[in-house]
Design a protein around this motif. Structure first.
Motif, PDB file in Angstrom:
ATOM      1  N   ASP A  14      69.697 -19.849-101.188  1.00 35.21           N
ATOM      2  CA  ASP A  14      69.901 -18.526-101.298  1.00 35.21           C
ATOM      3  C   ASP A  14      69.411 -17.452-100.678  1.00 35.21           C
ATOM      4  N   HIS A  15      68.081 -17.399-100.523  1.00 35.35           N
ATOM      5  CA  HIS A  15      67.692 -16.076 -99.740  1.00 35.35           C
ATOM      6  C   HIS A  15      67.766 -16.867 -98.077  1.00 35.35           C
ATOM      7  N   ASN A  16      68.259 -17.627 -98.104  1.00 37.36           N
ATOM      8  CA  ASN A  16      68.400 -18.216 -96.565  1.00 37.36           C
ATOM      9  C   ASN A  16      69.414 -17.444 -95.748  1.00 37.36           C
ATOM     10  N   ARG A  17      70.457 -17.781 -96.818  1.00 36.20           N
ATOM     11  CA  ARG A  17      72.068 -17.170 -96.535  1.00 36.20           C
ATOM     12  C   ARG A  17      72.741 -15.503 -96.684  1.00 36.20           C
ATOM     13  N   LYS A  18      71.586 -15.313 -97.438  1.00 40.65           N
ATOM     14  CA  LYS A  18      71.203 -13.580 -97.608  1.00 40.65           C
ATOM     15  C   LYS A  18      69.980 -13.192 -97.952  1.00 40.65           C
ATOM     16  N   PRO A  19      69.599 -13.016 -96.405  1.00 37.70           N
ATOM     17  CA  PRO A  19      67.714 -12.562 -96.962  1.00 37.70           C
ATOM     18  C   PRO A  19      68.364 -11.374 -97.348  1.00 37.70           C
TER      19      PRO A  19
END
Ligand code: ZN
Length: 164
Positions: free
Chosen positions: A14-19
């Motif tokens: 999740d954080h990689n896709r939407k930092p």
């Protein structure tokens, strides 16, 4: 797959896709760059302190998924906190990632950051997860550039019996 392992993967993805807090902070009062040569992670971090509080924080750079997710989550957690509280988190996160602090047994302030506790079992990933925290420490202390492999690294611990 255990629940914690699954949660870990979901958070990383999740954080990689939407930092969160991605980009350059134009009015940063403190900046640092962090590099982890072992993986090729490179982060630029900008922090805006208002008095003693982290008013704004942003990062950018090129890094692996774990490093990016750790940085993204770090920015969401330390934003709005006092610098001293953020420094506590830096210490606790490092101790958790290196296995010195067991978040299931000891008191800490890590909250949802405990999702990264599993990296202690992945030695090659520990520095990826720690790098953003390490870079935040450097920014607070105006150290400029920091590396997970340099001798002036505040997190650097010499090997036992190594040359001082
Ligand atoms: Zn990495």
């Amino acid at each position: 797959m255990t629940d914690s392992r699954q949660l870990y993967q979901e958070v990383i993805l999740d954080h990689n896709r939407k930092p969160r807090n991605w980009g350059a902070l134009a009015d940063a009062t403190h900046r640092a760059e962090g590099v982890n040569p072992l993986c090729g992670d490179r982060l630029q971090l900008g922090v805006k302190l208002n008095g003693d509080a982290v008013e704004a924080i942003a990062f950018e750079g090129e890094s692996c998924a774990i490093c990016k997710a750790s940085a993204s989550m770090m920015t969401t957690v330390v934003k709005g906190k006092a610098r001293a509280d953020a420094e506590d988190l830096i210490r606790e996160f490092r101790d958790m990632a290196t296995g010195k602090l067991d978040p299931a047994k000891e008191t800490h302030h890590l909250g949802r950051l405990t999702v990264f506790a599993g990296v202690r079992d992945l030695p090659t990933r520990v520095k990826c997860a720690i790098l953003p925290w390490h870079t935040l420490h450097a920014a607070f202390n105006s150290l400029g550039t920091t590396s997970t492999e340099s001798d002036d690294d505040p997190m650097h611990e010499p090997a036992p019996g190594g040359v001082a």
